[in-house]
Design a protein around this motif. Structure first.
Motif, PDB file in Angstrom:
ATOM      1  N   LYS A  46       0.835  -1.204   0.000  1.00  0.00           N
ATOM      2  CA  LYS A  46       0.000   0.000   0.000  1.00  0.00           C
ATOM      3  C   LYS A  46       0.870   1.255   0.000  1.00  0.00           C
ATOM      4  O   LYS A  46       0.607   2.205  -0.741  1.00  0.00           O
ATOM      5  CB  LYS A  46      -0.912   0.006   1.228  1.00  0.00           C
ATOM      6  CG  LYS A  46      -2.010  -1.039   1.203  1.00  0.00           C
ATOM      7  CD  LYS A  46      -2.848  -0.964   2.472  1.00  0.00           C
ATOM      8  CE  LYS A  46      -3.904  -2.061   2.501  1.00  0.00           C
ATOM      9  NZ  LYS A  46      -4.685  -2.028   3.765  1.00  0.00           N
ATOM     10  N   ILE A  49       2.513   1.921  -3.403  1.00  0.00           N
ATOM     11  CA  ILE A  49       1.585   2.516  -4.369  1.00  0.00           C
ATOM     12  C   ILE A  49       1.377   3.995  -4.085  1.00  0.00           C
ATOM     13  O   ILE A  49       1.377   4.837  -4.998  1.00  0.00           O
ATOM     14  CB  ILE A  49       0.239   1.765  -4.334  1.00  0.00           C
ATOM     15  CG1 ILE A  49       0.419   0.333  -4.853  1.00  0.00           C
ATOM     16  CG2 ILE A  49      -0.814   2.495  -5.158  1.00  0.00           C
ATOM     17  CD1 ILE A  49      -0.797  -0.536  -4.679  1.00  0.00           C
ATOM     18  N   GLN A  50       1.233   4.344  -2.801  1.00  0.00           N
ATOM     19  CA  GLN A  50       1.024   5.745  -2.417  1.00  0.00           C
ATOM     20  C   GLN A  50       2.239   6.598  -2.780  1.00  0.00           C
ATOM     21  O   GLN A  50       2.095   7.720  -3.287  1.00  0.00           O
ATOM     22  CB  GLN A  50       0.732   5.832  -0.920  1.00  0.00           C
ATOM     23  CG  GLN A  50      -0.623   5.245  -0.535  1.00  0.00           C
ATOM     24  CD  GLN A  50      -0.772   5.061   0.964  1.00  0.00           C
ATOM     25  OE1 GLN A  50       0.211   4.936   1.693  1.00  0.00           O
ATOM     26  NE2 GLN A  50      -2.013   5.047   1.435  1.00  0.00           N
ATOM     27  N   GLU A  52       4.459   5.949  -5.133  1.00  0.00           N
ATOM     28  CA  GLU A  52       4.527   6.053  -6.595  1.00  0.00           C
ATOM     29  C   GLU A  52       3.571   7.115  -7.118  1.00  0.00           C
ATOM     30  O   GLU A  52       3.902   7.864  -8.051  1.00  0.00           O
ATOM     31  CB  GLU A  52       4.213   4.698  -7.223  1.00  0.00           C
ATOM     32  CG  GLU A  52       5.327   3.678  -7.039  1.00  0.00           C
ATOM     33  CD  GLU A  52       4.954   2.321  -7.590  1.00  0.00           C
ATOM     34  OE1 GLU A  52       3.778   2.134  -7.953  1.00  0.00           O
ATOM     35  OE2 GLU A  52       5.844   1.434  -7.649  1.00  0.00           O
ATOM     36  N   GLU A  53       2.382   7.209  -6.524  1.00  0.00           N
ATOM     37  CA  GLU A  53       1.415   8.233  -6.926  1.00  0.00           C
ATOM     38  C   GLU A  53       1.956   9.639  -6.634  1.00  0.00           C
ATOM     39  O   GLU A  53       1.787  10.566  -7.437  1.00  0.00           O
ATOM     40  CB  GLU A  53       0.092   8.017  -6.198  1.00  0.00           C
ATOM     41  CG  GLU A  53      -0.662   6.773  -6.673  1.00  0.00           C
ATOM     42  CD  GLU A  53      -1.925   6.533  -5.868  1.00  0.00           C
ATOM     43  OE1 GLU A  53      -2.115   7.239  -4.847  1.00  0.00           O
ATOM     44  OE2 GLU A  53      -2.721   5.662  -6.266  1.00  0.00           O
ATOM     45  N   ILE A  54       2.629   9.780  -5.494  1.00  0.00           N
ATOM     46  CA  ILE A  54       3.222  11.080  -5.150  1.00  0.00           C
ATOM     47  C   ILE A  54       4.328  11.430  -6.132  1.00  0.00           C
ATOM     48  O   ILE A  54       4.453  12.589  -6.568  1.00  0.00           O
ATOM     49  CB  ILE A  54       3.754  11.058  -3.700  1.00  0.00           C
ATOM     50  CG1 ILE A  54       2.597  10.925  -2.706  1.00  0.00           C
ATOM     51  CG2 ILE A  54       4.544  12.332  -3.396  1.00  0.00           C
ATOM     52  CD1 ILE A  54       3.045  10.703  -1.282  1.00  0.00           C
ATOM     53  N   ASN A  55       5.139  10.442  -6.506  1.00  0.00           N
ATOM     54  CA  ASN A  55       6.227  10.691  -7.453  1.00  0.00           C
ATOM     55  C   ASN A  55       5.693  11.124  -8.817  1.00  0.00           C
ATOM     56  O   ASN A  55       6.291  11.970  -9.498  1.00  0.00           O
ATOM     57  CB  ASN A  55       7.083   9.436  -7.598  1.00  0.00           C
ATOM     58  CG  ASN A  55       7.930   9.171  -6.370  1.00  0.00           C
ATOM     59  OD1 ASN A  55       8.247  10.105  -5.620  1.00  0.00           O
ATOM     60  ND2 ASN A  55       8.291   7.926  -6.155  1.00  0.00           N
ATOM     61  N   VAL A  56       4.559  10.542  -9.222  1.00  0.00           N
ATOM     62  CA  VAL A  56       3.927  10.951 -10.485  1.00  0.00           C
ATOM     63  C   VAL A  56       3.470  12.403 -10.404  1.00  0.00           C
ATOM     64  O   VAL A  56       3.691  13.200 -11.331  1.00  0.00           O
ATOM     65  CB  VAL A  56       2.736  10.026 -10.811  1.00  0.00           C
ATOM     66  CG1 VAL A  56       1.941  10.586 -11.986  1.00  0.00           C
ATOM     67  CG2 VAL A  56       3.231   8.616 -11.139  1.00  0.00           C
ATOM     68  N   GLN A  57       2.829  12.761  -9.294  1.00  0.00           N
ATOM     69  CA  GLN A  57       2.384  14.146  -9.100  1.00  0.00           C
ATOM     70  C   GLN A  57       3.572  15.108  -9.109  1.00  0.00           C
ATOM     71  O   GLN A  57       3.489  16.207  -9.657  1.00  0.00           O
ATOM     72  CB  GLN A  57       1.618  14.274  -7.785  1.00  0.00           C
ATOM     73  CG  GLN A  57       0.298  13.507  -7.764  1.00  0.00           C
ATOM     74  CD  GLN A  57      -0.383  13.579  -6.414  1.00  0.00           C
ATOM     75  OE1 GLN A  57       0.006  14.345  -5.544  1.00  0.00           O
ATOM     76  NE2 GLN A  57      -1.412  12.756  -6.228  1.00  0.00           N
ATOM     77  N   GLU A  60       4.912  15.603 -12.632  1.00  0.00           N
ATOM     78  CA  GLU A  60       3.996  16.419 -13.451  1.00  0.00           C
ATOM     79  C   GLU A  60       3.857  17.837 -12.909  1.00  0.00           C
ATOM     80  O   GLU A  60       3.004  18.602 -13.371  1.00  0.00           O
ATOM     81  CB  GLU A  60       2.628  15.738 -13.508  1.00  0.00           C
ATOM     82  CG  GLU A  60       2.653  14.398 -14.235  1.00  0.00           C
ATOM     83  CD  GLU A  60       1.303  13.689 -14.191  1.00  0.00           C
ATOM     84  OE1 GLU A  60       0.412  14.172 -13.458  1.00  0.00           O
ATOM     85  OE2 GLU A  60       1.144  12.668 -14.887  1.00  0.00           O
ATOM     86  N   LYS A  71       3.995  14.472   2.361  1.00  0.00           N
ATOM     87  CA  LYS A  71       2.999  13.431   2.095  1.00  0.00           C
ATOM     88  C   LYS A  71       3.592  12.038   2.276  1.00  0.00           C
ATOM     89  O   LYS A  71       2.959  11.145   2.845  1.00  0.00           O
ATOM     90  CB  LYS A  71       2.440  13.585   0.679  1.00  0.00           C
ATOM     91  CG  LYS A  71       1.483  14.751   0.507  1.00  0.00           C
ATOM     92  CD  LYS A  71       0.844  14.738  -0.877  1.00  0.00           C
ATOM     93  CE  LYS A  71      -0.202  15.843  -1.016  1.00  0.00           C
ATOM     94  NZ  LYS A  71      -0.873  15.798  -2.338  1.00  0.00           N
ATOM     95  N   LYS A  72       4.821  11.848   1.802  1.00  0.00           N
ATOM     96  CA  LYS A  72       5.467  10.543   1.961  1.00  0.00           C
ATOM     97  C   LYS A  72       5.662  10.206   3.444  1.00  0.00           C
ATOM     98  O   LYS A  72       5.436   9.076   3.873  1.00  0.00           O
ATOM     99  CB  LYS A  72       6.823  10.542   1.242  1.00  0.00           C
ATOM    100  CG  LYS A  72       6.726  10.522  -0.272  1.00  0.00           C
ATOM    101  CD  LYS A  72       8.110  10.544  -0.896  1.00  0.00           C
ATOM    102  CE  LYS A  72       8.032  10.580  -2.420  1.00  0.00           C
ATOM    103  NZ  LYS A  72       9.374  10.628  -3.047  1.00  0.00           N
TER     104      LYS A  72
END
Length: 346
Positions: A46, A49-50, A52-57, A60, A71-72
């Motif tokens: 979990k 995944i969280q 990885e989502e932060i890294n995408v944000q 971008e 957040k991490k």
């Protein structure tokens, strides 16, 4: 077809063995170990995944670097709390299993009491399988429990704490690396563990923080339970002597671990993550009260010590001694000592 029949027969034998041993101490301990491992794995997935989502944000440019780090950190703390809460429930199950073992309600599976089934496999049956003995490094789940106390003035005699009701638990994961390429004797064993050290004071007493010192004081009410718990994250390291014999098949050496006598010499170092006292008593109107009080109680945040174990296969007698005193500024140093049983499950 011949191999398939043998494989199915093996499954039937394993199933029968499992039914026989399902209520044994070893089996129930392994079940708890598997549950703990599953909890840690699930929370790690979990968190991955969280993150990885932060890294995408972040890539971008939807959030800045500082916000991403915050957040991490928040997700990591939430994951640690979730693991601790779920493991705490499993720890209660472990405590009950240990108590059942002490009371004689659980039996160990012995060779004399188990049915023996011999199956002859064809020589080529395992040819396509990867033999674990080929690996230079193996991994284990470690679980240990036993008696816990404090060494005061270099002795444990006449302790202020109950000998059999003060206990410790430890669970974690280790890696075991064979040091010599062509010899199985020496191994370097290292990993990470969560240690629970519990002390139950005698004479209806509990710990009270008095400035920079922490003292045992008498309670004004009768305490059915008075427990002082310290929880640590530790990194244990041992030089292990494993007397398991190597196997030679078709002129090839195969090295196995935890198949014979083992001796470990080493130590551990880490830090305290929490301390608390647990009280159970009856109030003035007859109600049963359970109370938990968290605090640092002047306990040293950093801890280190020596440890050793000696045993056969996966089971060992385990001894630990903290070189760091429990309390920071008490006039008399008191060092935690633990003696118990340790299981290294491959």
């Amino acid at each position: 077809m011949r191999n398939l029949k043998i494989y199915l027969a093996t499954l039937v034998c394993l199933f029968a063995s499992k039914i026989y041993a399902q209520n044994s101490f070893e089996n129930r301990t392994k079940e708890i170990a598997s549950k703990i491992e599953a909890v840690v794995k699930s929370e790690k997935e979990k968190l991955k995944i969280q993150v990885e989502e932060i890294n995408v944000q972040l890539s971008e440019n939807k959030i800045g670097l500082d916000d991403a780090d915050k957040k991490k950190k928040a997700f990591a703390e939430a994951s640690a709390i979730a693991i601790e809460d779920q493991v705490a429930k499993l720890e209660e199950e472990l405590h009950q299993i240990v108590q059942d073992k002490v009371d004689g309600k659980l039996k160990s599976v012995s060779k004399d009491s188990s049915a023996s089934i011999s199956i002859k496999f064809p020589k080529d049956f395992f040819e396509k399988k990867v033999n674990k003995g080929e690996k230079r490094t193996t991994s284990q789940f470690v679980f240990a429990f036993g008696a816990n106390n404090l060494v005061t003035d270099k002795q444990v005699a006449n302790s202020d704490f109950k000998y059999w009701k003060s206990h410790f638990y430890e669970w974690g994961f280790t890696s075991n690396t064979r040091i010599l390429k062509e010899d199985n004797l020496l191994h370097f064993k290292y990993g990470m563990s969560l240690m629970y050290n519990n002390l139950r004071a005698t004479d209806n007493r509990y710990f009270e923080k008095n400035g920079a010192q922490t003292n045992l004081v008498a309670s004004s009410v009768h305490l059915d339970e008075s427990r002082f718990r310290n929880v640590y994250i530790m990194v244990p390291m041992h030089l292990e002597f494993d007397f398991s014999k190597k196997e030679i098949r078709e002129d090839t050496d195969y090295f196995k671990t935890h198949k014979s006598w083992r001796v470990g010499l080493g130590g551990y170092a880490g830090f305290r993550i929490k301390s608390k006292q647990i009280f159970c008593f009856d109030d003035n109107i007859g109600n049963s009260v359970d109370q938990k009080i968290k605090g640092n109680y002047n306990v040293n945040d950093f801890n280190y010590g020596l440890s050793t174990y000696i045993g056969y296969k996966e089971t060992s007698l385990y001894l630990k001694y903290d070189l760091q005193p429990l309390f920071e500024n008490n006039p008399v140093d008191q060092n935690n000592i633990s003696l118990g049983i340790r299981f290294d499950f491959n």
